[in-house]
Design a protein around this motif. Structure first.
Motif, PDB file in Angstrom:
ATOM      1  N   VAL A 152      37.309  -1.087 -12.764  1.00 19.51           N
ATOM      2  CA  VAL A 152      37.234   0.239 -12.517  1.00 19.51           C
ATOM      3  C   VAL A 152      38.382   0.627 -11.693  1.00 19.51           C
ATOM      4  N   ILE A 153      39.350   1.120 -12.122  1.00 19.44           N
ATOM      5  CA  ILE A 153      40.589   1.966 -11.431  1.00 19.44           C
ATOM      6  C   ILE A 153      40.104   3.074 -10.809  1.00 19.44           C
ATOM      7  N   VAL A 154      40.191   3.147  -9.382  1.00 24.31           N
ATOM      8  CA  VAL A 154      39.894   4.412  -8.970  1.00 24.31           C
ATOM      9  C   VAL A 154      40.795   5.252  -8.907  1.00 24.31           C
ATOM     10  N   ARG A 177      31.692  -6.583 -22.514  1.00 23.84           N
ATOM     11  CA  ARG A 177      30.286  -6.479 -23.123  1.00 23.84           C
ATOM     12  C   ARG A 177      29.325  -5.781 -22.378  1.00 23.84           C
ATOM     13  N   ILE A 178      29.593  -5.394 -21.111  1.00 23.77           N
ATOM     14  CA  ILE A 178      28.575  -4.629 -20.364  1.00 23.77           C
ATOM     15  C   ILE A 178      28.892  -3.281 -20.584  1.00 23.77           C
ATOM     16  N   HIS A 227      18.888  -0.971 -20.935  1.00 26.23           N
ATOM     17  CA  HIS A 227      18.242  -2.113 -20.494  1.00 26.23           C
ATOM     18  C   HIS A 227      19.151  -3.347 -20.651  1.00 26.23           C
ATOM     19  N   GLU A 228      19.782  -3.277 -22.025  1.00 30.51           N
ATOM     20  CA  GLU A 228      20.610  -4.645 -22.336  1.00 30.51           C
ATOM     21  C   GLU A 228      22.002  -4.762 -21.395  1.00 30.51           C
ATOM     22  N   ALA A 229      22.430  -3.743 -20.989  1.00 28.67           N
ATOM     23  CA  ALA A 229      23.648  -3.822 -20.184  1.00 28.67           C
ATOM     24  C   ALA A 229      23.199  -3.843 -18.711  1.00 28.67           C
ATOM     25  N   GLU A 230      22.024  -3.569 -18.230  1.00 27.47           N
ATOM     26  CA  GLU A 230      21.321  -3.871 -16.952  1.00 27.47           C
ATOM     27  C   GLU A 230      21.151  -5.499 -16.901  1.00 27.47           C
ATOM     28  N   ARG A 280      29.500  -3.550 -11.890  1.00 29.75           N
ATOM     29  CA  ARG A 280      29.337  -2.892 -13.148  1.00 29.75           C
ATOM     30  C   ARG A 280      27.618  -2.501 -13.196  1.00 29.75           C
ATOM     31  N   LEU A 281      26.854  -3.320 -12.550  1.00 31.39           N
ATOM     32  CA  LEU A 281      25.566  -2.804 -12.473  1.00 31.39           C
ATOM     33  C   LEU A 281      25.273  -1.553 -11.794  1.00 31.39           C
ATOM     34  N   THR A 282      25.985  -1.212 -10.839  1.00 34.97           N
ATOM     35  CA  THR A 282      25.718  -0.037 -10.164  1.00 34.97           C
ATOM     36  C   THR A 282      26.213   1.272 -11.218  1.00 34.97           C
TER      37      THR A 282
END
Length: 366
Positions: free
Chosen positions: A27-29, A134-135, A159-162, A173-175
């Protein structure tokens, strides 16, 4: 080594590929810095005569263009990348290019195309896809389904991504997954579910020692507004905007979204002057960047606010502008706008009864 920590000094193809991956899979801020880094890498790919690396670098700066708000140029440039990737059967580049195209379409107000390209980006994932892809591609498909009004289809994707983010220990990425999911539930009026997902997001942040970024703060502020906690929401949104400005632009529509949410908190407080100033700032962002769907919401909020202030001529003008802006969208584009507007002005009764905001804990407004 540039300010993003990307090494652009190496001369070989392997070094260049690694430098590109450092841009593609994070993630490029600071989107402006990301653009500069990608252009530099494109020049190196040109010098090497490596067309595949050249296309990867070009896609990186096209995405940064999109995020800084130059949608017209990004839309013009992305088509060439898609054509090249398809011709050379480069599935990973096709998947990335489709997702960039999807995000351009979303910002341009094309919700149906946003869904179509995100779906294609997921279908193209194969063994060459990185963990980030994939996420992230699944999250954006869930976002697109939610934006098109199909939360029943979106939830399994979230759900799948989490689950995938937890399995791969991709904590940053979970956040993002949880934030996007909570906000999608909120926008469709599912306040108890929004509170539950936001609670998991907060627990994850505390466990990993993260502080909330601007996106997560806006999600929390929106939920506070739904609970009638307007003063807390205004404070949360002010921190959100300050954090956004401190970090630099991340996505073209973000500041306008944050200002819209801030205006709703201020309107709830009865601070109509501050709310109007926030809406004027959001309006300027939308017109400058061509954010058509958001502009519809700005006009609607303005019409409501002017009516509350007793400024009936201004309210009528804003209502006419709202109708014109809404009617300029296609019927498919109008559906998510109508759904969002219904949610914004929904009563707080169901949310208050659920007690879901309590799950956010005392640190939710920080």
């Amino acid at each position: 080594m540039n300010k993003l920590g990307v090494d652009s000094s190496g001369a070989g193809a392997d070094e260049l590929s690694a430098a590109l991956l450092a841009l593609e899979d994070r993630v490029i801020v600071d989107a402006a810095a990301g653009y500069a880094a990608a252009v530099q890498l494109e020049r190196r790919a040109e010098a090497l005569g490596d067309e595949a690396l050249l296309m990867r670098a070009r896609l990186c700066w096209i995405d940064m263009l999109r995020r800084t708000g130059d949608l017209q140029e990004a839309a013009r440039q992305i088509k060439g990348i898609q054509t090249w990737a398809r011709k050379h059967d480069d599935r990973r580049l096709q998947a990335r290019a489709h997702l960039v195209r999807a995000n351009i379409e979303r910002l341009s107000g094309n919700a149906a195309k946003f869904l179509g390209y995100t779906r294609s980006s997921v279908e193209l994932l194969d063994e060459s896809a990185t963990a980030h892809m994939r996420i992230w591609h699944r999250v954006r498909l869930a976002d697109a389904l939610a934006e098109n009004g199909d939360m029943d289809a979106a939830r399994p994707r979230y759900h799948e991504a989490e689950d995938l983010a937890r399995e791969l220990r991709e904590w940053e990425r979970l956040t993002v997954v949880l934030n996007n999911w909570a906000y999608a539930e909120y926008e469709t009026g599912n306040f108890p579910q929004a509170g539950e997902v936001a609670r998991r997001m907060q627990e994850h942040a505390v466990a990993r020692g993260y502080y909330f970024d601007a996106d997560a703060l806006e999600t929390i502020g929106a939920i506070q507004i739904a609970n009638g906690e307007y003063a807390e929401a205004e404070q949360t949104l002010q921190v959100c905007i300050a954090r956004y400005k401190g970090a630099g632009p991340n996505d073209a529509e973000e500041l306008a979204e944050y200002l819209l949410t801030l205006a709703r908190a201020q309107r709830g407080l009865g601070a109509t002057g501050r709310a109007l100033a926030s809406l004027q700032a959001a309006h300027q962002q939308c017109t400058e960047l061509g954010l058509r769907q958001l502009l519809v919401r700005v006009y609607q909020d303005k019409a409501e606010l002017y009516a509350v202030r007793g400024e009936h001529a201004e309210a009528l003008a804003a209502q006419k502008a709202f109708i014109a802006a809404r009617d300029s969208l296609s019927p498919r584009q109008r559906k998510p706008v109508r759904r969002i507007l219904r949610t914004i002005f929904r009563t707080n009764r169901d949310w208050r009864a659920s007690g879901a905001v309590d799950a956010l804990g005392p640190s939710a407004s920080r």
